[in-house]
Scaffold this active site. Structure first.
Site, PDB file in Angstrom:
ATOM      1  N   ASP A  64      25.836  10.965  35.007  1.00  0.00           N
ATOM      2  CA  ASP A  64      26.073  10.884  33.572  1.00  0.00           C
ATOM      3  C   ASP A  64      25.901   9.455  33.062  1.00  0.00           C
ATOM      4  O   ASP A  64      26.622   8.547  33.473  1.00  0.00           O
ATOM      5  CB  ASP A  64      27.496  11.371  33.296  1.00  0.00           C
ATOM      6  CG  ASP A  64      27.721  11.618  31.832  1.00  0.00           C
ATOM      7  OD1 ASP A  64      27.024  12.464  31.280  1.00  0.00           O
ATOM      8  OD2 ASP A  64      28.565  10.926  31.243  1.00  0.00           O
ATOM      9  N   THR A  97      22.640  10.564  26.633  1.00  0.00           N
ATOM     10  CA  THR A  97      22.940   9.130  26.703  1.00  0.00           C
ATOM     11  C   THR A  97      21.842   8.374  27.447  1.00  0.00           C
ATOM     12  O   THR A  97      21.423   7.303  27.021  1.00  0.00           O
ATOM     13  CB  THR A  97      24.288   8.861  27.407  1.00  0.00           C
ATOM     14  OG1 THR A  97      24.334   9.594  28.611  1.00  0.00           O
ATOM     15  CG2 THR A  97      25.443   9.241  26.547  1.00  0.00           C
ATOM     16  N   THR A  98      21.364   8.959  28.544  1.00  0.00           N
ATOM     17  CA  THR A  98      20.312   8.293  29.301  1.00  0.00           C
ATOM     18  C   THR A  98      19.056   8.165  28.437  1.00  0.00           C
ATOM     19  O   THR A  98      18.424   7.101  28.384  1.00  0.00           O
ATOM     20  CB  THR A  98      20.003   9.095  30.578  1.00  0.00           C
ATOM     21  OG1 THR A  98      21.232   9.374  31.227  1.00  0.00           O
ATOM     22  CG2 THR A  98      19.104   8.329  31.515  1.00  0.00           C
ATOM     23  N   ASP A 393      29.556  17.704  28.797  1.00  0.00           N
ATOM     24  CA  ASP A 393      28.227  17.666  28.177  1.00  0.00           C
ATOM     25  C   ASP A 393      27.865  19.032  27.608  1.00  0.00           C
ATOM     26  O   ASP A 393      27.396  19.153  26.482  1.00  0.00           O
ATOM     27  CB  ASP A 393      27.158  17.252  29.213  1.00  0.00           C
ATOM     28  CG  ASP A 393      27.108  15.738  29.414  1.00  0.00           C
ATOM     29  OD1 ASP A 393      28.105  15.078  29.083  1.00  0.00           O
ATOM     30  OD2 ASP A 393      26.079  15.221  29.897  1.00  0.00           O
TER      31      ASP A 393
END
Ligand SMILES: Nc1ncnc2c1ncn2[C@@H]1O[C@H](COP(=O)(O)OP(=O)(O)OP(=O)(O)O)[C@@H](O)[C@H]1O
Ligand SMILES: [Mg+2]
Length: 547
Positions: A64, A97-98, A393
């Site tokens: 994550d 997020t990545t 998520d």
């Protein structure tokens, strides 16, 4: 240092560190890119995990993005800004997020190339901004509506978010739980649909396997029933929620009571016990057979409650009290005199259960609860933690589409489509800005490229195939086939993502990239110890006093 009439003018303190212009920009951009390099290998279903070890030696294994960045300790201010991007993405939409960090890193890398060609940062920023607008417009065009009644679609959306996580093997089981949970807590406020994931409690306990994870139509309280004489199970529960202690108030000052005869000891104790009894009677009079108290419950009060057959728990967390209220339809009352039958919550059963070596209280079978719990089980503690992050998520993804029912195809397909549109637009703009807009189009390709790279595919071949596919009208949904090679239709594959996740990734990516680009001066005060002369006894006072 500035000079006036040949004299130096000192503005900054001597030990202030200052970098300016090109150097400042370069160091900021480098720091930001390093952060995105760290996350790069975690992107996508074939991405790797990171093992993080904190200063106490505790280990976290995760894929994550937000968690990775949260755990690593960075110094550089620009690197910190990148971490903010991940946090914002996580807070707003919960996933991607990545993607957001990679995008920001790539935008900065491309900006670096443009700066080398002597293009002014403000031209790059305005070009990027125009490109982002175009990208968002395209995102909207290629989005399709989500039919919230269509469970299969929701399963696909939730599954996509969990593909990259270590718990991917049980994603169908998890997705089912997540969808039921979000459907249960969704509310309509002033005409807008709100699916607040905070109303889904995640409770973790080691167990046999991930498959044991289940949805509880109610709340789990990590406390034991407070007194051995109380029932361990109450059906058809009427629940009092109290935010006031069932104790005799202690005086705020020390008082000494002198008792001279055994009789007066008894009278004194009787009086205390009488007060507690009264309090308990008030609880019982409301009709409650279960009591959750946010504060303490005195031994004597416990005894009376046990006698009255009221299952009670004390020192329940405030956040759990709020969830209990939402789940049972009760009201948290902070004055016993105000406790009425109408304030009580209700549910089918409240039961203390043994879970592993611990006991927990399950408040279950609530009627239409507006808060529910997911009870996460797994063999390994670290797996439970990663399961929690994956569930988080997925919960966000399902809540995202519940609030804004729009979705896009993943696997890098939507980024390719945006890239194509932005590149076409660049040609119309012309001039130096055109170069910046083209750079933005290139930067978007970082997503399919990294998905291919992490899957061990030939990057060049894959990108050529992607471009060829997207040149055709029918190729809108073509994405990277990470399990084989080449490209596949992501709609057919069921790789779907909420539009808002992609929208937020672009917005936060461009925001941080422009912010870092705009900085041309970094002034850092040295944070040494106290200044000489400061601290300690006020300078020289002692000697003065001796005279
Ligand atoms: N089966 C699949 N085939 C191809 N791409 C996929 C597949 N499943 C997911 N993806 C892609 O993987 C990417 C998401 O990867 P990942 O979940 O690791 O990162 P993120 O969502 O950006 O960040 P994080 O989940 O860490 O917050 C998306 O671009 C998504 O479309
Ligand atoms: Mg993800």
């Amino acid at each position: 240092m500035a000079y006036y009439g040949g004299q130096p003018v000192v503005i900054l303190k001597e030990d202030t560190e200052r970098t300016r212009g090109r150097d400042a920009r370069k160091s900021n951009m480098l720091a930001a890119q390093i952060i995105s390099e760290v996350l790069k290998t975690t992107l996508g279903p074939r991405g790797m995990d990171k093992m993080l070890i904190d200063s106490l030696g505790d280990i976290t294994i995760t894929n994550d993005g937000a968690t990775v960045l949260d755990e690593i300790d960075v110094q550089h201010p620009a690197a910190k800004m990148m971490i903010e991007v991940a946090k914002t993405q996580d807070k707003e939409v919960g996933d991607g997020t990545t993607t957001a960090v990679l995008l920001a890193g790539e935008l900065l890398k491309k900006a670096g190339d443009l700066l080398e060609e002597n293009i002014h940062p403000s031209i790059i920023i305005s070009g990027y901004q125009k490109a982002a607008e175009k990208a968002l417009e395209t995102l909207d065009k290629v989005s399709s509506d989500v039919d919230l009644e269509d469970r299969e679609i929701l399963m696909k959306l939730s599954n996509t978010s969990m593909r990259s996580k270590a718990v991917s093997s049980v994603r169908d089981h998890f997705s089912g739980i997540v969808i039921d949970a979000v459907r249960q807590v969704v509310e309509k406020r002033d005409g807008t649909v709100i699916a607040d994931v905070d109303n889904v409690q995640i409770v973790k306990k080691e167990g046999q396997s991930l498959e044991e994870t289940q949805l509880v139509k109610g709340i789990i309280i990590d406390k034991e029933v407070v007194h051995a004489g109380m029932p361990k199970k109450v059906t058809d529960a009427k629940i009092a929620l109290l935010d006031t202690p069932l104790e005799v108030k202690k005086t705020e000052f020390d008082a000494e009571i002198r008792i001279r005869s055994p009789d007066s000891i008894k009278a004194f104790l009787d009086q205390e016990s009488e007060m507690l009894k009264k309090k308990v009677e008030e609880v019982v009079a409301s009709g409650a057979n279960v009591l959750f108290c946010q504060k303490g419950i005195d031994d004597m009060a416990q005894h009376f409650l046990a006698k009255a057959g009221v299952l009670s728990a004390r020192r329940v967390k405030k956040s759990d009290m709020e969830k209990l209220a939402k789940a049972t339809g009760g009201k948290v009352v902070n004055n016993l005199a105000d406790l009425h039958e109408s304030d009580l919550g209700s549910c089918g059963v409240v039961e203390e259960k043994k879970v592993g070596n611990d006991r927990m209280i399950f408040v279950e079978e609530c009627k239409d609860p507006k808060a529910v719990a997911i009870f996460v089980r797994a063999g390994l503690e670290r797996m439970i933690d990663e399961a929690e992050r994956a569930l988080n998520d997925a919960l966000y993804v399902v809540s995202d589409v519940t609030e804004t029912p729009k979705m896009v195809a993943g696997g890098g397909s939507v980024e390719m489509e945006m890239s194509k549109a932005v590149r076409e637009y660049a040609a119309q703009v012309g001039g130096r800005e055109q170069l910046a807009i083209e750079a933005f189009a290139d930067a978007l390709e970082i997503i399919p490229r990294t998905l291919a790279e992490n899957a061990g595919l030939d990057i060049l071949d894959t990108m050529v195939a992607m471009k060829a596919a997207h040149a055709k009208k029918k190729g809108v949904y073509m994405g990277v086939n990470v399990y084989d090679e080449g490209v596949v239709d992501m709609m057919d594959e069921g790789v779907l993502e909420p539009t808002v996740v992609k929208e937020q990734a672009i917005k936060s990516g461009i925001e941080v990239a422009s912010m870092i680009l705009r900085i041309d001066d970094v002034v850092a005060a040295k944070s040494g110890g106290p200044e000489p002369g400061a601290g300690g006894p006020p300078g020289g006072m002692d000697e003065d006093m001796d005279i």
